[in-house]
Design a protein around this motif. Structure first.
Motif, PDB file in Angstrom:
ATOM      1  N   THR A   1       2.427  11.760  -5.622  1.00  0.00           N
ATOM      2  CA  THR A   1       2.415  10.474  -6.320  1.00  0.00           C
ATOM      3  C   THR A   1       1.088  10.297  -7.025  1.00  0.00           C
ATOM      4  O   THR A   1       0.030  10.551  -6.442  1.00  0.00           O
ATOM      5  CB  THR A   1       2.634   9.321  -5.322  1.00  0.00           C
ATOM      6  OG1 THR A   1       3.917   9.469  -4.712  1.00  0.00           O
ATOM      7  CG2 THR A   1       2.565   7.968  -6.027  1.00  0.00           C
TER       8      THR A   1
ATOM      9  N   ARG B   1       9.657  10.274  -3.513  1.00  0.00           N
ATOM     10  CA  ARG B   1      10.241   9.373  -2.521  1.00  0.00           C
ATOM     11  C   ARG B   1      11.503  10.017  -1.969  1.00  0.00           C
ATOM     12  O   ARG B   1      12.346  10.487  -2.736  1.00  0.00           O
ATOM     13  CB  ARG B   1      10.546   8.011  -3.147  1.00  0.00           C
ATOM     14  CG  ARG B   1      11.085   6.975  -2.177  1.00  0.00           C
ATOM     15  CD  ARG B   1      11.221   5.630  -2.877  1.00  0.00           C
ATOM     16  NE  ARG B   1       9.919   5.036  -3.159  1.00  0.00           N
ATOM     17  CZ  ARG B   1       9.744   4.002  -3.965  1.00  0.00           C
ATOM     18  NH1 ARG B   1      10.778   3.477  -4.604  1.00  0.00           N
ATOM     19  NH2 ARG B   1       8.538   3.507  -4.167  1.00  0.00           N
TER      20      ARG B   1
ATOM     21  N   CYS C   1       3.926   9.417 -11.593  1.00  0.00           N
ATOM     22  CA  CYS C   1       5.007  10.110 -10.909  1.00  0.00           C
ATOM     23  C   CYS C   1       4.989   9.705  -9.449  1.00  0.00           C
ATOM     24  O   CYS C   1       3.970   9.263  -8.920  1.00  0.00           O
ATOM     25  CB  CYS C   1       4.881  11.631 -11.063  1.00  0.00           C
ATOM     26  SG  CYS C   1       3.392  12.345 -10.329  1.00  0.00           S
ATOM     27  N   ARG C   2       6.130   9.870  -8.803  1.00  0.00           N
ATOM     28  CA  ARG C   2       6.228   9.466  -7.399  1.00  0.00           C
ATOM     29  C   ARG C   2       7.272  10.333  -6.697  1.00  0.00           C
ATOM     30  O   ARG C   2       8.328  10.624  -7.270  1.00  0.00           O
ATOM     31  CB  ARG C   2       6.627   7.997  -7.298  1.00  0.00           C
ATOM     32  CG  ARG C   2       6.697   7.477  -5.858  1.00  0.00           C
ATOM     33  CD  ARG C   2       7.230   6.053  -5.813  1.00  0.00           C
ATOM     34  NE  ARG C   2       6.384   5.111  -6.538  1.00  0.00           N
ATOM     35  CZ  ARG C   2       5.302   4.529  -6.012  1.00  0.00           C
ATOM     36  NH1 ARG C   2       4.935   4.821  -4.775  1.00  0.00           N
ATOM     37  NH2 ARG C   2       4.599   3.675  -6.718  1.00  0.00           N
TER      38      ARG C   2
ATOM     39  N   THR D   1      -5.255   7.040  -8.230  1.00  0.00           N
ATOM     40  CA  THR D   1      -4.837   7.426  -6.882  1.00  0.00           C
ATOM     41  C   THR D   1      -3.843   8.577  -6.978  1.00  0.00           C
ATOM     42  O   THR D   1      -2.807   8.459  -7.641  1.00  0.00           O
ATOM     43  CB  THR D   1      -4.157   6.251  -6.146  1.00  0.00           C
ATOM     44  OG1 THR D   1      -5.059   5.137  -6.115  1.00  0.00           O
ATOM     45  CG2 THR D   1      -3.804   6.647  -4.723  1.00  0.00           C
TER      46      THR D   1
ATOM     47  N   THR E   1       2.545   3.727 -12.186  1.00  0.00           N
ATOM     48  CA  THR E   1       3.026   4.988 -11.642  1.00  0.00           C
ATOM     49  C   THR E   1       3.262   6.017 -12.737  1.00  0.00           C
ATOM     50  O   THR E   1       4.022   5.786 -13.675  1.00  0.00           O
ATOM     51  CB  THR E   1       4.339   4.784 -10.866  1.00  0.00           C
ATOM     52  OG1 THR E   1       4.114   3.845  -9.798  1.00  0.00           O
ATOM     53  CG2 THR E   1       4.839   6.086 -10.288  1.00  0.00           C
TER      54      THR E   1
ATOM     55  N   LEU F   1      -0.967   7.428  -9.460  1.00  0.00           N
ATOM     56  CA  LEU F   1      -1.034   6.086 -10.033  1.00  0.00           C
ATOM     57  C   LEU F   1      -2.327   5.943 -10.812  1.00  0.00           C
ATOM     58  O   LEU F   1      -3.382   6.395 -10.364  1.00  0.00           O
ATOM     59  CB  LEU F   1      -1.006   5.014  -8.950  1.00  0.00           C
ATOM     60  CG  LEU F   1       0.126   5.030  -7.912  1.00  0.00           C
ATOM     61  CD1 LEU F   1      -0.108   3.940  -6.870  1.00  0.00           C
ATOM     62  CD2 LEU F   1       1.469   4.823  -8.589  1.00  0.00           C
TER      63      LEU F   1
ATOM     64  N   THR G   1       5.798   4.969 -20.794  1.00  0.00           N
ATOM     65  CA  THR G   1       4.767   4.737 -19.770  1.00  0.00           C
ATOM     66  C   THR G   1       3.824   5.922 -19.681  1.00  0.00           C
ATOM     67  O   THR G   1       2.600   5.749 -19.590  1.00  0.00           O
ATOM     68  CB  THR G   1       5.428   4.477 -18.402  1.00  0.00           C
ATOM     69  OG1 THR G   1       6.272   3.322 -18.492  1.00  0.00           O
ATOM     70  CG2 THR G   1       4.374   4.249 -17.323  1.00  0.00           C
TER      71      THR G   1
ATOM     72  N   TYR H   1       9.242  11.231 -12.547  1.00  0.00           N
ATOM     73  CA  TYR H   1       8.189  10.825 -13.481  1.00  0.00           C
ATOM     74  C   TYR H   1       8.599   9.529 -14.169  1.00  0.00           C
ATOM     75  O   TYR H   1       9.786   9.234 -14.317  1.00  0.00           O
ATOM     76  CB  TYR H   1       7.958  11.909 -14.538  1.00  0.00           C
ATOM     77  CG  TYR H   1       6.881  12.905 -14.156  1.00  0.00           C
ATOM     78  CD1 TYR H   1       5.559  12.727 -14.569  1.00  0.00           C
ATOM     79  CD2 TYR H   1       7.173  14.009 -13.374  1.00  0.00           C
ATOM     80  CE1 TYR H   1       4.565  13.619 -14.223  1.00  0.00           C
ATOM     81  CE2 TYR H   1       6.184  14.919 -13.013  1.00  0.00           C
ATOM     82  CZ  TYR H   1       4.887  14.716 -13.452  1.00  0.00           C
ATOM     83  OH  TYR H   1       3.900  15.591 -13.088  1.00  0.00           O
ATOM     84  N   ALA H   2       7.603   8.776 -14.616  1.00  0.00           N
ATOM     85  CA  ALA H   2       7.861   7.546 -15.360  1.00  0.00           C
ATOM     86  C   ALA H   2       8.523   7.866 -16.692  1.00  0.00           C
ATOM     87  O   ALA H   2       8.581   9.031 -17.121  1.00  0.00           O
ATOM     88  CB  ALA H   2       6.553   6.786 -15.579  1.00  0.00           C
TER      89      ALA H   2
END
Length: 247
Positions: free
Chosen positions: A57, A69, A66-67, A3, A64, A59, A80, A75-76
């Motif tokens: 973002t 918000r 990166c996201r 996603t 995750t 997934l 990860t 980034y993770a």
């Protein structure tokens, strides 16, 4: 399975991806088509962490990468990101084989170094994959001794040696003549029939029409149209029709 939401990416102030959102389901083959410079390859490179996104973002199977918000991109952690990378295979248009290594060495190097697979086990898997792509007799040859189509099939086998859950192809036949193109597309059709999850940037309209579960038409860093091939190749969108030659 994959996603990507509101992905933005630019270079030197020039926007290349302008809010791309895409989902890929497990076992699905998604073809991305569009004119050169529309952002297709950049999008794949962002998914494979070869380019950082500016916002958005991503997934993979709920994990995750990166996201964004509250306007902040994160980034993770490195562990990860490494785990996500190992779950994704990438095949480039320029093969990118190691010229100083034999075909077999190209295939077993990453599994041994990165995943610590014993040499015997890595070699057995490599032989099986060379048989799968029709190159059993090329194991000890070097890339310069192979045709472009053979090199690209080796590149596909090399990616598969890492047991990826999703395969990304960046215009894998663009550097090949029509006859060699069919060799590579044959391997990709075989993977699709086995329900390998695939995201394919391609200019091969017949592959997109016959093999993909869904086709995405991109232009100017945005998705213009997204639908099953039987619908997209009968599109009423003027720009889509122009690109695929319906006008």
């Amino acid at each position: 399975m994959l996603t990507a939401t509101d992905i933005y990416k630019g270079f030197d102030g020039l926007g290349v991806l302008k809010g791309i959102s895409l989902e890929v389901k497990k076992g699905e083959v998604v073809a991305m088509i569009g004119p050169s410079g529309s952002g297709k390859s950049t999008f794949l490179r962002c998914l494979n962490q070869l380019e950082p996104v500016n916002a958005g973002t991503i997934l993979l199977d709920g994990v995750t990468m990166c996201r964004t918000r509250d306007g902040k991109l994160t980034y993770a952690d490195e562990r990860t990101l490494r785990a996500i990378t190992l779950r994704m295979g990438m095949v480039f248009q320029s093969f990118n084989l190691f010229p100083h290594m034999s075909v077999m060495q190209n295939l077993i190097d990453a599994p041994m170094r990165v995943k610590h697979v014993p040499k015997k086990q890595a070699t057995e898997k490599a032989r099986a994959l060379l048989a799968k792509v029709g190159l059993t007799d090329k194991a000890q040859q070097y890339p310069y001794q192979l045709s472009g189509g053979q090199q690209q099939r080796v590149a596909i086998a090399r990616a598969l040696c890492m047991d990826p859950e999703i395969m990304c192809f960046d215009e894998p036949t663009s550097a090949l003549d029509p006859e060699l193109t069919q060799e590579v597309l044959g391997v990709m059709r075989s993977l699709a029939s086995e329900r390998m999850t695939m995201l394919v940037v391609t200019h091969e309209m017949s592959f997109a029409r016959d093999v993909a579960d869904r086709v995405i038409f991109m232009e100017g860093g945005q998705i213009v149209e997204e639908s099953p091939p039987e619908k997209l190749f009968q599109s009423q969108n003027p720009r889509t029709r122009q690109f695929i030659g319906l006008n």
